[in-house]
Write a protein that holds these residues in place. Sequence first.
Motif, PDB file in Angstrom:
ATOM      1  N   ALA A 137     -66.733  -6.674   8.258  1.00 49.43           N
ATOM      2  CA  ALA A 137     -67.844  -6.285   9.136  1.00 49.43           C
ATOM      3  C   ALA A 137     -68.187  -4.832   8.860  1.00 49.43           C
ATOM      4  O   ALA A 137     -67.365  -3.945   9.090  1.00 49.43           O
ATOM      5  CB  ALA A 137     -67.468  -6.485  10.604  1.00 49.43           C
ATOM      6  N   LEU A 138     -69.381  -4.604   8.342  1.00 50.95           N
ATOM      7  CA  LEU A 138     -69.815  -3.251   7.990  1.00 50.95           C
ATOM      8  C   LEU A 138     -71.056  -2.887   8.786  1.00 50.95           C
ATOM      9  O   LEU A 138     -72.063  -3.609   8.768  1.00 50.95           O
ATOM     10  CB  LEU A 138     -70.129  -3.168   6.487  1.00 50.95           C
ATOM     11  N   SER A 139     -70.985  -1.765   9.491  1.00 50.00           N
ATOM     12  CA  SER A 139     -72.139  -1.219  10.200  1.00 50.00           C
ATOM     13  C   SER A 139     -72.327   0.213   9.730  1.00 50.00           C
ATOM     14  O   SER A 139     -71.386   1.008   9.765  1.00 50.00           O
ATOM     15  CB  SER A 139     -71.908  -1.244  11.716  1.00 50.00           C
ATOM     16  N   VAL A 166     -68.616 -12.324   5.691  1.00 49.92           N
ATOM     17  CA  VAL A 166     -69.123 -10.967   5.496  1.00 49.92           C
ATOM     18  C   VAL A 166     -70.407 -10.789   6.299  1.00 49.92           C
ATOM     19  O   VAL A 166     -71.319 -11.605   6.220  1.00 49.92           O
ATOM     20  CB  VAL A 166     -69.392 -10.672   4.005  1.00 49.92           C
ATOM     21  N   ARG A 167     -70.457  -9.693   7.060  1.00 54.07           N
ATOM     22  CA  ARG A 167     -71.677  -9.340   7.800  1.00 54.07           C
ATOM     23  C   ARG A 167     -71.952  -7.853   7.648  1.00 54.07           C
ATOM     24  O   ARG A 167     -71.027  -7.041   7.701  1.00 54.07           O
ATOM     25  CB  ARG A 167     -71.535  -9.690   9.285  1.00 54.07           C
ATOM     26  N   VAL A 168     -73.221  -7.525   7.470  1.00 52.80           N
ATOM     27  CA  VAL A 168     -73.629  -6.133   7.266  1.00 52.80           C
ATOM     28  C   VAL A 168     -74.741  -5.801   8.250  1.00 52.80           C
ATOM     29  O   VAL A 168     -75.764  -6.497   8.302  1.00 52.80           O
ATOM     30  CB  VAL A 168     -74.112  -5.894   5.822  1.00 52.80           C
ATOM     31  N   LEU A 169     -74.550  -4.736   9.018  1.00 51.33           N
ATOM     32  CA  LEU A 169     -75.547  -4.273   9.983  1.00 51.33           C
ATOM     33  C   LEU A 169     -76.026  -2.888   9.560  1.00 51.33           C
ATOM     34  O   LEU A 169     -75.227  -1.968   9.418  1.00 51.33           O
ATOM     35  CB  LEU A 169     -74.926  -4.215  11.382  1.00 51.33           C
ATOM     36  N   GLN A 192     -74.859 -12.203   4.656  1.00 52.85           N
ATOM     37  CA  GLN A 192     -75.435 -12.162   5.998  1.00 52.85           C
ATOM     38  C   GLN A 192     -75.626 -10.717   6.441  1.00 52.85           C
ATOM     39  O   GLN A 192     -74.674  -9.934   6.451  1.00 52.85           O
ATOM     40  CB  GLN A 192     -74.518 -12.899   6.972  1.00 52.85           C
ATOM     41  N   SER A 193     -76.854 -10.369   6.795  1.00 51.40           N
ATOM     42  CA  SER A 193     -77.151  -8.990   7.188  1.00 51.40           C
ATOM     43  C   SER A 193     -78.192  -8.978   8.293  1.00 51.40           C
ATOM     44  O   SER A 193     -78.885  -9.966   8.535  1.00 51.40           O
ATOM     45  CB  SER A 193     -77.646  -8.172   5.990  1.00 51.40           C
TER      46      SER A 193
END
Length: 472
Positions: A137-139, A166-169, A192-193
């Motif tokens: 999880a990356l923000s 994997v998720r990117v904000l 996924q972003s």
Amino acid sequence: MPIQIPAYTWLLIHISLISFAIYHALLYKRDTRAATGWIMFCLFVPFVGAIAYYLFGINRVQTRALNIRRGLFEVAYEIGEHSAIPFSTGETNLQDSGLRVTGRAASNGNSLRALFGGKEAYASMLEAIHKAKHTVALSTYILNSDITGKKFVTAMEAAQKRGVKVRVLIDGAGELYSRQKISKILKRKNIQSALFLPPRLIPPSVYINLRNHRKILVVDNSVAFAGGMNISDQHTSEVFADKAIKDVHFQLQGPVVLELAELFERDWQFATKNDDQEDVQQVSDLSIHGDMACRVIPDGPDAELDTLALTLQAVISTAQKSVDIVTPYFIPSRELIAILQAASLRGVRVRIVLPAKNNLFFMHWANRNTLTELLKWGISVYYQSPPFAHTKLLLIDSDYALIGSANIDPRSLRLNFELGIEIFSKSLHHQLTQYVDEIILHSQPASFTELANRPQLVRLRDSFFALFSPYL
């Protein structure tokens, strides 16, 4: 033939617009100076003033978790939903201050490692992503589509192919710093972003002035990275030497990681408008990793408004021996100026380290009137030589450190979604104090005489930009 609108109709529209703006500013603006400025702007700049107030002057963010519905004339007063925890007896110490402001107890059993510069920080972050087994999880505020940014995309794509979620904000405004939008690259890679409050012109976004400035990477809910560092070639001097940026990031393990994972989930939920929040405890590692106590302090223009500002004021008021501040942008509130002056008058050593050459020249101009007020009362100010220093640190006495994404300016402390982490550790404090001492050794002290004797035109320029400090 074009339709002719009578002049009195335009006048009625203008009166209606400014009436609502003045109504709202009088009832809901807590800062009387800001209220006065907006009212004058609305009165003397027809239409534009009222529209600008609607877009920039109203604090209207309500996270979905609050589930608050308000009518047109029920905009919330500018104050957070949190309230102080009362203490019946005993002296206030540094840990008590944060607890009173946030209502959050510090978690024990954590370890932190300072990562100096992009080369060290990115290597550790990429290594964690390469080892990921369950989640990434990356923000971040900025994820550039440059060499460094693409390394992260490649690592996350490889993790996803291994079955990692994997998720990117990315902040909607922060994405605009890159020539090629990173969201398009992530979409092509099927990563996924989401964009946090992306700006738009048609229809105009009412959140255009609000930004998610947090920098969080959580891997498998067992290791996390946080601080003030964006992801860009500018943080690796060998790649971007002419516009390099110095910064410090942090690697965290222990129970504090779960708090960061939960904060990411909350921001992801808000940005995607998805109420299905992942249970971060399913794959969490809550084991003891060290002897450091940590407290996560989220801050933003919603229920957590002013949390970091109040924490800064509370802990500096508690300082007994020393206060060290390192920040790239320094435009303190009147309250914080008074608290710093009072600390110095109590005999506390107060040192403030700023960049000698700011990447935003107007921020350098805007704070110079403030510096004379501090220098006059024995506070030391140092200008750190280039490259531009983006580091954000607050060190107090012998065992307190505050790290995170927030600058000491109105934008960070009033408009941005920010992250602060309090760390209670003698060993980390000693390491960071040595780092600050080394910086000061090679820095130029600011002179009260030079600042006080600036030419009149320079003083006017500095004062003019200081007027716009809440929006710089």
